[in-house]
Design a protein around this motif. Structure first.
Motif, PDB file in Angstrom:
ATOM      1  N   VAL A  86       0.860  -1.195   0.000  1.00  0.00           N
ATOM      2  CA  VAL A  86       0.000   0.000   0.000  1.00  0.00           C
ATOM      3  C   VAL A  86       0.886   1.231   0.000  1.00  0.00           C
ATOM      4  N   TRP A  87       0.686   2.101  -0.960  1.00  0.00           N
ATOM      5  CA  TRP A  87       1.400   3.376  -1.035  1.00  0.00           C
ATOM      6  C   TRP A  87       0.426   4.497  -0.682  1.00  0.00           C
ATOM      7  N   VAL A  88       0.958   5.574  -0.175  1.00  0.00           N
ATOM      8  CA  VAL A  88       0.132   6.741   0.192  1.00  0.00           C
ATOM      9  C   VAL A  88       0.529   7.921  -0.685  1.00  0.00           C
ATOM     10  N   VAL A  89      -0.438   8.644  -1.146  1.00  0.00           N
ATOM     11  CA  VAL A  89      -0.177   9.877  -1.900  1.00  0.00           C
ATOM     12  C   VAL A  89      -1.011  10.999  -1.298  1.00  0.00           C
ATOM     13  N   LEU A  90      -0.332  12.095  -0.953  1.00  0.00           N
ATOM     14  CA  LEU A  90      -1.001  13.312  -0.478  1.00  0.00           C
ATOM     15  C   LEU A  90      -0.833  14.361  -1.555  1.00  0.00           C
ATOM     16  N   ARG A  91      -1.928  14.855  -2.100  1.00  0.00           N
ATOM     17  CA  ARG A  91      -1.853  15.804  -3.206  1.00  0.00           C
ATOM     18  C   ARG A  91      -3.238  16.438  -3.430  1.00  0.00           C
ATOM     19  N   GLN A  92      -3.347  17.274  -4.444  1.00  0.00           N
ATOM     20  CA  GLN A  92      -4.670  17.757  -4.844  1.00  0.00           C
ATOM     21  C   GLN A  92      -5.276  16.749  -5.810  1.00  0.00           C
ATOM     22  N   ALA A  93      -6.582  16.582  -5.716  1.00  0.00           N
ATOM     23  CA  ALA A  93      -7.235  15.539  -6.524  1.00  0.00           C
ATOM     24  C   ALA A  93      -7.168  15.884  -8.005  1.00  0.00           C
ATOM     25  N   PRO A  94      -6.626  14.976  -8.819  1.00  0.00           N
ATOM     26  CA  PRO A  94      -6.711  15.184 -10.268  1.00  0.00           C
ATOM     27  C   PRO A  94      -8.138  14.880 -10.731  1.00  0.00           C
ATOM     28  N   PRO A  95      -8.485  15.306 -11.937  1.00  0.00           N
ATOM     29  CA  PRO A  95      -9.874  15.098 -12.409  1.00  0.00           C
ATOM     30  C   PRO A  95     -10.117  13.657 -12.860  1.00  0.00           C
ATOM     31  N   LEU A  96      -9.981  12.727 -11.934  1.00  0.00           N
ATOM     32  CA  LEU A  96     -10.212  11.314 -12.277  1.00  0.00           C
ATOM     33  C   LEU A  96     -11.714  11.075 -12.407  1.00  0.00           C
ATOM     34  N   PRO A  97     -12.113  10.226 -13.348  1.00  0.00           N
ATOM     35  CA  PRO A  97     -13.547  10.100 -13.638  1.00  0.00           C
ATOM     36  C   PRO A  97     -14.372   9.588 -12.465  1.00  0.00           C
ATOM     37  N   PHE A  98     -13.762   8.852 -11.561  1.00  0.00           N
ATOM     38  CA  PHE A  98     -14.542   8.303 -10.447  1.00  0.00           C
ATOM     39  C   PHE A  98     -14.594   9.246  -9.238  1.00  0.00           C
ATOM     40  N   LEU A  99     -14.001  10.456  -9.367  1.00  0.00           N
ATOM     41  CA  LEU A  99     -14.074  11.427  -8.274  1.00  0.00           C
ATOM     42  C   LEU A  99     -15.101  12.504  -8.619  1.00  0.00           C
ATOM     43  N   PRO A 100     -15.959  12.871  -7.654  1.00  0.00           N
ATOM     44  CA  PRO A 100     -16.936  13.934  -7.939  1.00  0.00           C
ATOM     45  C   PRO A 100     -16.225  15.232  -8.315  1.00  0.00           C
ATOM     46  N   ALA A 101     -16.833  16.004  -9.216  1.00  0.00           N
ATOM     47  CA  ALA A 101     -16.189  17.210  -9.743  1.00  0.00           C
ATOM     48  C   ALA A 101     -15.821  18.196  -8.629  1.00  0.00           C
ATOM     49  N   GLU A 102     -16.634  18.242  -7.568  1.00  0.00           N
ATOM     50  CA  GLU A 102     -16.352  19.231  -6.514  1.00  0.00           C
ATOM     51  C   GLU A 102     -15.076  18.896  -5.727  1.00  0.00           C
ATOM     52  N   VAL A 103     -14.576  17.668  -5.883  1.00  0.00           N
ATOM     53  CA  VAL A 103     -13.340  17.283  -5.183  1.00  0.00           C
ATOM     54  C   VAL A 103     -12.097  17.660  -5.996  1.00  0.00           C
ATOM     55  N   HIS A 104     -12.261  17.777  -7.300  1.00  0.00           N
ATOM     56  CA  HIS A 104     -11.106  18.050  -8.160  1.00  0.00           C
ATOM     57  C   HIS A 104     -10.376  19.308  -7.689  1.00  0.00           C
ATOM     58  N   GLY A 105      -9.058  19.182  -7.578  1.00  0.00           N
ATOM     59  CA  GLY A 105      -8.260  20.342  -7.152  1.00  0.00           C
ATOM     60  C   GLY A 105      -8.208  20.535  -5.646  1.00  0.00           C
ATOM     61  N   LYS A 106      -8.938  19.695  -4.892  1.00  0.00           N
ATOM     62  CA  LYS A 106      -8.903  19.792  -3.420  1.00  0.00           C
ATOM     63  C   LYS A 106      -7.870  18.791  -2.875  1.00  0.00           C
ATOM     64  N   GLU A 107      -7.323  19.090  -1.706  1.00  0.00           N
ATOM     65  CA  GLU A 107      -6.351  18.178  -1.107  1.00  0.00           C
ATOM     66  C   GLU A 107      -7.030  16.859  -0.731  1.00  0.00           C
ATOM     67  N   ILE A 108      -6.337  15.796  -1.025  1.00  0.00           N
ATOM     68  CA  ILE A 108      -6.867  14.462  -0.708  1.00  0.00           C
ATOM     69  C   ILE A 108      -5.732  13.585  -0.165  1.00  0.00           C
ATOM     70  N   LEU A 109      -6.125  12.466   0.416  1.00  0.00           N
ATOM     71  CA  LEU A 109      -5.177  11.405   0.754  1.00  0.00           C
ATOM     72  C   LEU A 109      -5.618  10.175  -0.024  1.00  0.00           C
ATOM     73  N   ALA A 110      -4.720   9.599  -0.781  1.00  0.00           N
ATOM     74  CA  ALA A 110      -5.077   8.394  -1.559  1.00  0.00           C
ATOM     75  C   ALA A 110      -4.201   7.226  -1.127  1.00  0.00           C
ATOM     76  N   PHE A 111      -4.847   6.083  -0.935  1.00  0.00           N
ATOM     77  CA  PHE A 111      -4.114   4.832  -0.763  1.00  0.00           C
ATOM     78  C   PHE A 111      -4.146   4.112  -2.108  1.00  0.00           C
ATOM     79  N   ALA A 112      -2.976   3.720  -2.581  1.00  0.00           N
ATOM     80  CA  ALA A 112      -2.891   2.891  -3.787  1.00  0.00           C
ATOM     81  C   ALA A 112      -2.446   1.510  -3.324  1.00  0.00           C
ATOM     82  N   ALA A 113      -3.233   0.500  -3.656  1.00  0.00           N
ATOM     83  CA  ALA A 113      -2.968  -0.827  -3.087  1.00  0.00           C
ATOM     84  C   ALA A 113      -2.924  -1.889  -4.173  1.00  0.00           C
ATOM     85  N   CYS A 114      -2.112  -2.900  -3.924  1.00  0.00           N
ATOM     86  CA  CYS A 114      -2.031  -4.021  -4.862  1.00  0.00           C
ATOM     87  C   CYS A 114      -1.744  -5.293  -4.073  1.00  0.00           C
TER      88      CYS A 114
END
Ligand code: FAD
Length: 399
Positions: free
Chosen positions: A176-204
């Motif tokens: 599991v990797w962690v990414v702290l950044r602003q949300a890119p315009p990924l299709p599964f993220l609501p538009a109001e989140v785009h550009g806002k700070e998020i925490l993402a877990f990337a897991a495999c």
């Protein structure tokens, strides 16, 4: 007359005439592009716009088309989604063909030129040009359980503390990797989140699907995610999933630390800096190591960071030259403030060019042996456009 001038070891220049260039072109599988030729600017431009060099010639050997290659990755260690299960890329190297500083083609493996083989696995590009790599392969997938869980930034500290517990208990199959950044315009993220700070877990999870779903339960139970898109996907696709966010041409600068643990003070510092990201493409990346990468002796290969359970890459990225100063300053400040929690070691492939004062940290306790092998295989330091190991007799100039 066409000629190319290359910097010599003594600081002067070596000139190659048109005959020598023509002869070289005839024997090369690939192409040579000289400074005055069409395509030179395109040929000298690499992925990171921060690197703006004007070599006498760009020689491109014919081979696989990729932005970042397996060669540099492996020579520095090389970690990814498979490392906790199967070790680093360098740990899975069986043999190499190497063109030495003397221009000789030699084989380095566990049975031949074993000292050179040891140095290549973590000693980076200091020992020769590797013209072939033979790897040990492992069956994977082809489908694996992988994906992203995206959280609002507001609960970042709590989530990072939860991640720390999940990581400590994770089987080797789970990374599991962690990414702290602003949300890119990924299709599964609501538009109001785009550009806002998020925490993402990337897991495999490298293994059977149901076991993977069980292993991922504690991670998926954390907080209230905005999106959880964990599912079965082709491993090869997952491996390239983030490429659209890392297109060539932007300016990039990074600073890196290794950590054995993620203490509360460190988590506080990471969260507070995420609130002041300098551009929409900057990120704090925490990669999970451990597992098989930690079960080798420090001196088994030149890669010394067997104690590191996490590697942080503070990755600043910007498009406009005017953003450079504050982006680099932000990375350096975060780097300085997180240094008290770090091991002091640094992954050689995550070092920017200006970190000549951290070379010993990149090679750790293996540095002395590497300088002796450098004196044996490259005494004039021909291979020096790298995180440079000086031949043992030479003195490193003050940084
Ligand atoms: C977008 C991005 C994502 C990354 N993700 C990861 C990751 O997940 N895990 C990870 O471990 N690293 C990662 N890295 C770091 C990566 O390992 C390094 O950038 C690595 O150097 C890439 O290899 P390359 O062959 O493209 O190297 P280059 O950039 O071409 O060269 C790097 C060094 O290696 C030398 N070199 C290259 N080829 C040879 C050769 N055949 N023989 C001898 N020396 C050679 C060069 O002279 C140079 O000194 C990432 C980098 C980027 C830019």
């Amino acid at each position: 007359m066409t000629e190319i001038r290359l910097a010599s070891l003594q600081g002067g220049a070596i000139t190659f005439g048109s005959d020598a260039i023509a002869a070289f072109r005839q024997t090369l599988r690939g192409n040579v592009c000289l400074a005055e030729e069409p395509g030179y600017d395109e040929a000298r431009t690499i992925w990171n716009a921060m690197i703006d060099r004007h070599p006498g010639a760009v020689v491109r050997c014919r081979g696989a088309d990729s932005t970042t290659g397996v060669a540099g990755l492996t020579l520095g260690g090389g970690f990814g989604w498979l490392s906790r299960k199967f070790g680093l890329a360098a740990d899975n190297l069986i043999s190499t063909d190497v063109v030495t500083a003397e221009g000789e083609l030699v084989r380095a493996s566990i049975a031949e030129n074993t000292d050179l083989f040891w140095a290549l696995r973590g000693g980076g590009a200091n020992f020769g040009v590797v013209s072939s790599f033979e790897f040990r392969l492992h069956p994977v997938g082809p489908m694996v359980l992988a994906g992203l869980i995206v959280h609002p930034f507001a609960r970042a500290k709590e989530l990072l503390a939860g991640y720390r517990d999940v990581a400590a208990r994770a089987p080797d199959e789970l990374t599991v990797w962690v990414v702290l950044r602003q949300a890119p315009p990924l299709p599964f993220l609501p538009a109001e989140v785009h550009g806002k700070e998020i925490l993402a877990f990337a897991a495999c999870y490298i293994g059977e699907e149901n076991e993977g779903r069980r292993a991922l339960e504690p991670l998926r139970a954390l907080g209230e995610p905005i999106a959880d898109v964990i599912g079965m996907s082709p491993y090869a696709g997952w491996q390239t999933a983030f490429d659209p966010l890392l297109t060539p041409g932007a300016y990039n600068y990074w600073k890196s630390h290794n950590f054995v643990e993620l203490g509360d003070g460190l988590l506080d510092t990471l969260a507070s800096h995420t609130a002041s990201l300098p551009t929409g493409e900057c990120e704090i990346f925490i990669g999970q190591l451990g597992g098989a990468t930690s079960r080798k002796a420090v001196d088994a290969t030149a890669f010394p960071h067997r104690d590191a359970k996490f590697v942080m890459n503070v990755h600043t990225r910007w498009r406009e030259p005017a953003d450079e100063q504050r982006s680099v300053a932000w990375a350096r400040k975060l780097f300085t403030e997180t240094a008290p929690y770090a091991t002091g070691g640094v992954y050689v492939n995550f070092m920017p060019e200006d970190e000549t004062d951290r070379v010993a940290g990149a090679y750790g306790p293996n540095y002395a042996r590497l300088t002796a092998l450098k004196a044996k295989y490259d005494p004039t330091n021909l291979f020096r456009s790298n995180q440079n190991i000086l031949p043992s007799a030479a003195q490193r100039p003050a940084a």
